[in-house]
Scaffold this motif. Structure first.
Motif, PDB file in Angstrom:
ATOM      1  N   CYS A  30      -3.557  11.401   6.066  1.00 11.53           N
ATOM      2  CA  CYS A  30      -2.968  11.063   7.358  1.00 11.53           C
ATOM      3  C   CYS A  30      -2.723   9.574   7.493  1.00 11.53           C
ATOM      4  O   CYS A  30      -3.285   8.751   6.762  1.00 11.53           O
ATOM      5  N   LEU A  31      -1.869   9.223   8.466  1.00 12.49           N
ATOM      6  CA  LEU A  31      -1.519   7.844   8.781  1.00 12.49           C
ATOM      7  C   LEU A  31      -2.040   7.490  10.171  1.00 12.49           C
ATOM      8  O   LEU A  31      -2.006   8.313  11.089  1.00 12.49           O
ATOM      9  N   LEU A  75       0.863  -1.179   0.000  1.00 16.07           N
ATOM     10  CA  LEU A  75       0.000   0.000   0.000  1.00 16.07           C
ATOM     11  C   LEU A  75       0.898   1.228   0.000  1.00 16.07           C
ATOM     12  O   LEU A  75       1.866   1.291   0.769  1.00 16.07           O
ATOM     13  N   VAL A  76       0.613   2.195  -0.876  1.00 14.86           N
ATOM     14  CA  VAL A  76       1.467   3.373  -1.015  1.00 14.86           C
ATOM     15  C   VAL A  76       0.619   4.640  -0.939  1.00 14.86           C
ATOM     16  O   VAL A  76      -0.382   4.775  -1.657  1.00 14.86           O
ATOM     17  N   ALA A  77       1.014   5.566  -0.068  1.00 15.99           N
ATOM     18  CA  ALA A  77       0.363   6.873   0.035  1.00 15.99           C
ATOM     19  C   ALA A  77       1.316   7.935  -0.485  1.00 15.99           C
ATOM     20  O   ALA A  77       2.508   7.917  -0.156  1.00 15.99           O
ATOM     21  N   ALA A  78       0.806   8.850  -1.302  1.00 16.87           N
ATOM     22  CA  ALA A  78       1.647   9.915  -1.858  1.00 16.87           C
ATOM     23  C   ALA A  78       0.883  11.233  -1.861  1.00 16.87           C
ATOM     24  O   ALA A  78      -0.302  11.264  -2.215  1.00 16.87           O
ATOM     25  N   ARG A  79       1.581  12.289  -1.484  1.00 19.01           N
ATOM     26  CA  ARG A  79       0.968  13.619  -1.404  1.00 19.01           C
ATOM     27  C   ARG A  79       1.811  14.609  -2.200  1.00 19.01           C
ATOM     28  O   ARG A  79       3.044  14.552  -2.178  1.00 19.01           O
ATOM     29  N   VAL A 100       0.598  12.639   6.501  1.00 16.80           N
ATOM     30  CA  VAL A 100       1.571  12.428   5.432  1.00 16.80           C
ATOM     31  C   VAL A 100       2.052  13.806   5.009  1.00 16.80           C
ATOM     32  O   VAL A 100       1.252  14.707   4.748  1.00 16.80           O
ATOM     33  N   GLU A 101       3.350  14.004   4.963  1.00 21.75           N
ATOM     34  CA  GLU A 101       3.888  15.328   4.681  1.00 21.75           C
ATOM     35  C   GLU A 101       3.805  15.658   3.197  1.00 21.75           C
ATOM     36  O   GLU A 101       3.822  14.760   2.341  1.00 21.75           O
TER      37      GLU A 101
END
Length: 468
Positions: free
Chosen positions: A192-193, A179-183, A220-221
């Protein structure tokens, strides 16, 4: 059937994902339920059991789409969920997310909140190179970029693809085992995490974490890419640091008041907006302060407390209104307004009323609501708005993409006051808005108020700004 179209602004999407939980699909269902305010046209959940992807996507609201049988069929410990708002012309199942591709024997899906301002340019180039698109979403562009670069390896291909994008994105990618989160580097949209036992959770807003009793870890920054797999959580920041441009309208309207975004709780910011309005536009002779529920509630509470005036719920909302209605007859032209909100006659009759509204975009619904207040006998009707006038279109994921839709673009404040039938009208200043967030101009996107776009937008950007 006649579908009522709200005149309030619409935000495009919400994402929610889980890694490492046997009930990943069910948790994602609850998370999407909490994020329903971010999109009501379609929803979807994709899960992975480590080998295969399983999906369910449909038009409609989360509780109407997913049955107990559906959730049991969505097997796996990884899930990627999405709720979407779309405008006329793009409200079709083919554009529902998460969007899935199969490439070289592997599955990959993505959920996207935001809007890519260079999507048309990238798509035109990809089509010339032979890419065939299945949807009208800008989100599909990144999948084609990723497929073309996959020979680099997944991580390098993803970073290379993201580096070509301009605009607002909070992405949630999922493969069979990751699973990958990107901002985006500007951080337009919140992400957010969280953690639930040994499992990780990613969400657009913290209110979704609260519903499943997950622990908030951090946001998530901007410019961060977070990978979650069997080895745990790993973060990279591959992009050059850029000026942050958080969408300030998340604080004004979009985010739920119980969410924590951009380092602050939305509820507190909205109350401070109301207090700032009381300082800029006092009405000491007013009899009561009231909101148009629900979005104006907390600013109205802040105004009333700061001004020392009674706070009253002068309009009552019908919480059981569906998304479609039998078409009313011609002599019921304001049916769409009255079916949702109805004034309390005895509370308002003969009183000097201050209405606190979160925003005025097109003005049509506000005009009808003010007329309803007049009809029950209000002596005076004043309105204060907890943001500045919207004079410029948004290209980063809100559904006012042309100036012609904005009442404040074509009319001065006094003209708007007259059109809405008000005794007075006051908008919160940009300085007052920033004061209420305890932040500087540099940290937020204010383009819809001042026309200063943090990411340049060319004249063709509107082609995709409704297809998020």
């Amino acid at each position: 059937m006649w579908r009522a179209r709200s005149q309030g602004p619409k935000e495009y999407c919400g994402v929610f994902g889980v890694y490492g939980h046997p009930e990943a699909a069910r948790l994602t269902y609850y998370g999407l339920y909490a994020l329903q305010h971010r999109g009501q046209e379609s929803a979807g959940i994709v899960t992975s059991d480590g080998k295969h992807l399983h999906q369910k996507r449909a038009m409609g609201l989360v509780p109407d789409i997913f049955s107990e049988r559906d959730l049991k069929g969505l097997k796996g410990h990884i899930a990627n969920g999405h709720v979407r708002y779309s405008t006329t012309g793009s409200s079709v199942l083919g554009n529902a997310q998460p969007f899935i591709i199969n490439y070289a024997g592997h599955g990959l899906c993505v959920g996207h909140n935001g809007n890519l301002v260079n999507a048309h340019e990238l798509r035109r180039h990809l089509e010339k190179e032979g890419s065939i698109f299945q949807t009208s979403m800008d989100s599909e562009v990144v999948m084609h970029l990723l497929a073309r670069n996959i020979h680099m390896g997944f991580e390098e291909a993803l970073v290379s693809s993201l580096s070509q994008l301009r605009g607002a994105y909070s992405f949630l990618f999922m493969t069979e085992d990751t699973l990958v989160a990107a901002r985006d580097p500007q951080g337009f949209r919140p992400l957010c995490l969280g953690a639930l036992g040994d499992a990780y959770v990613v969400a657009s807003e913290t209110c979704a974490l609260d519903l499943i009793d997950a622990r908030f870890i951090r946001e998530v920054e901007p410019g961060e890419v977070v990978f979650i797999d069997k080895n745990g959580l790993r973060s990279i920041k591959p992009f050059t640091r850029q000026r942050h441009a958080h969408c300030i309208f998340e604080f004004i309207y979009f985010a739920r008041p119980d969410s924590y975004i951009f380092g602050q709780t939305v509820y507190s910011v909205r109350r401070r907006q109301g207090a700032q309005l009381a300082e800029e536009f006092p009405h000491p002779d007013a009899d009561l302060v009231m909101p148009f529920p629900d979005s104006g509630n907390y600013a109205a509470l802040g105004y009333a407390c700061a001004a020392g005036l009674p706070f009253e719920m002068g309009m009552i909302r019908n919480h059981y209104v569906g998304r479609t209605f039998i078409q009313p007859s011609q002599d019921m032209r304001d049916f769409g307004v009255r079916v949702k909100l109805n004034p309390v006659r005895e509370l308002i009759k003969g009183k000097k009323v201050v209405i606190v509204e979160d925003s005025i975009i097109r003005g049509t619904t506000t005009m009808a609501r003010v007329q309803n207040i007049r009809n029950v006998g209000a002596a005076e009707v004043h309105m204060v708005v907890s943001c500045p006038p919207h004079r410029f279109p948004c290209h980063y994921g809100i559904d006012f993409s042309t100036k012609g839709e904005l009442i404040a673009c074509n009319h001065k404040v006094e003209e708007i006051r007259n059109l809405l039938g008000l005794d007075s009208l006051g908008y919160l200043s940009i300085e007052g808005l920033l004061e209420s967030t305890s932040a500087s101009r540099q940290g937020f996107c204010l383009a819809c108020f001042d026309g200063e776009y943090p990411v340049p937008v060319d004249e063709n950007a509107g082609k995709f700004c409704l297809e998020c």
